[in-house]
Design a protein around this motif. Structure first.
Motif, short mmCIF file in Angstrom:
data_model
loop_
_atom_site.label_atom_id
_atom_site.label_comp_id
_atom_site.label_asym_id
_atom_site.label_seq_id
_atom_site.Cartn_x
_atom_site.Cartn_y
_atom_site.Cartn_z
N LEU A 151 -3.57 4.69 4.05
CA LEU A 151 -4.12 4.27 2.77
C LEU A 151 -5.28 5.13 2.27
N ASP A 152 -5.95 5.85 3.15
CA ASP A 152 -7.04 6.71 2.69
C ASP A 152 -6.58 8.12 2.38
N ARG A 153 -5.27 8.38 2.47
CA ARG A 153 -4.74 9.72 2.21
C ARG A 153 -3.61 9.69 1.17
N LEU A 154 -3.57 8.66 0.38
CA LEU A 154 -2.47 8.50 -0.57
C LEU A 154 -2.50 9.56 -1.67
N VAL A 155 -1.30 10.00 -2.05
CA VAL A 155 -1.11 10.88 -3.20
C VAL A 155 0.01 10.26 -4.03
N PRO A 156 0.18 10.66 -5.29
CA PRO A 156 1.20 10.04 -6.13
C PRO A 156 2.60 10.03 -5.53
N GLU A 157 2.91 11.02 -4.71
CA GLU A 157 4.24 11.09 -4.10
C GLU A 157 4.45 10.02 -3.03
N LEU A 184 -4.57 2.39 -7.22
CA LEU A 184 -4.18 2.02 -5.86
C LEU A 184 -4.64 3.06 -4.85
N ILE A 185 -4.63 4.32 -5.24
CA ILE A 185 -5.15 5.38 -4.37
C ILE A 185 -6.63 5.13 -4.08
N GLU A 186 -7.37 4.76 -5.12
CA GLU A 186 -8.80 4.46 -4.96
C GLU A 186 -9.02 3.25 -4.06
N VAL A 187 -8.22 2.21 -4.26
CA VAL A 187 -8.33 1.01 -3.43
C VAL A 187 -8.01 1.33 -1.97
N GLY A 188 -6.97 2.12 -1.75
CA GLY A 188 -6.61 2.48 -0.38
C GLY A 188 -7.73 3.20 0.33
N ARG A 189 -8.35 4.14 -0.35
CA ARG A 189 -9.46 4.89 0.24
C ARG A 189 -10.63 3.95 0.57
#
Length: 211
Positions: free
Chosen positions: A53-59, A14-19
């Motif tokens: 969405l382009d700065r997501l981290v697991p937290e 999801l982090i990859e998709v957001g970016r």
């Protein structure tokens, strides 16, 4: 994109998709939200409120149950969590929901034109498009009407707002979201040329979907 087998892999994807979604202009700043679950799971992860969405981290992810209870992660889920939760409740086969605000999809719909499917990929991955009227962000009305459309469509447009794409995994949901926006862009260009009828050939459609 391989199918995730752990909650950690879901978050990584999801982090990859957001970016990618931000890079391609499908969403701006903190607009849009993403979620996913493992097949058969009663819990899903969803992006937290206000996250870019382009700065997501697991937290930046909240773990919730399909009944709407927060059970882990960030304590402040996206205001649109109901949109995701209720889609999962009506579709046992869906394990990812990608909600974005792609410009051409929203614009063509707002202008009152149906999004036409032109290519083989549009016909295979989008297949059909549902829609709802405009309802306030995070409202029960938005979540419930979108979920009702999700019973029969894998791509759902929310009027003057955005769209959701559903899939059996994150890769498929994002593939559908991208193809929906490509179809909307093609529809916009066709309308600009004065064309209101061209779309994927009917006979090919029947053959493809065994109609």
């Amino acid at each position: 994109m391989k199918k995730a087998t752990t909650a950690g892999e879901l978050v990584e994807q999801l982090i990859e998709v957001g970016r990618t979604a931000v890079e391609r202009g499908f969403v701006l700043a903190s607009g849009g939200n993403l979620s996913a679950r493992l097949p058969g799971a009663s819990e899903f992860v969803v992006t937290a409120s206000g996250t870019w969405l382009d700065r997501l981290v697991p937290e930046d992810f909240t773990t919730m149950t399909v009944d709407g209870e927060i059970v882990g992660g960030n304590p402040d889920p996206s205001s649109e969590w109901k949109l995701h939760q209720r889609s999962y409740r009506v579709r046992d086969d869906v394990n990812a929901v990608i909600h974005m605000h792609p410009q051409h999809t929203v614009l063509v719909d707002a202008l009152g034109h149906p999004i036409r499917l032109f290519t083989l990929d549009h016909a295979v991955y989008v297949k059909s498009v549902g829609r709802t009227g405009y309802y306030p962000n995070g409202s029960d009305e938005l979540a419930d009407t979108a979920a009702e459309q999700a019973r029969v469509h894998n791509c759902v447009i929310m009027g003057n707002h955005g769209c959701s794409a559903l899939g059996e995994d994150i890769g498929m949901a994002f593939r559908r979201a991208m193809n929906l926006e490509e179809a909307a862009t093609a529809t916009f260009r066709a309308l600009s040329l004065g064309d209101t009828t061209t779309e994927f050939p009917e006979e090919a459609w029947k053959s493809l979907h065994h109609a």
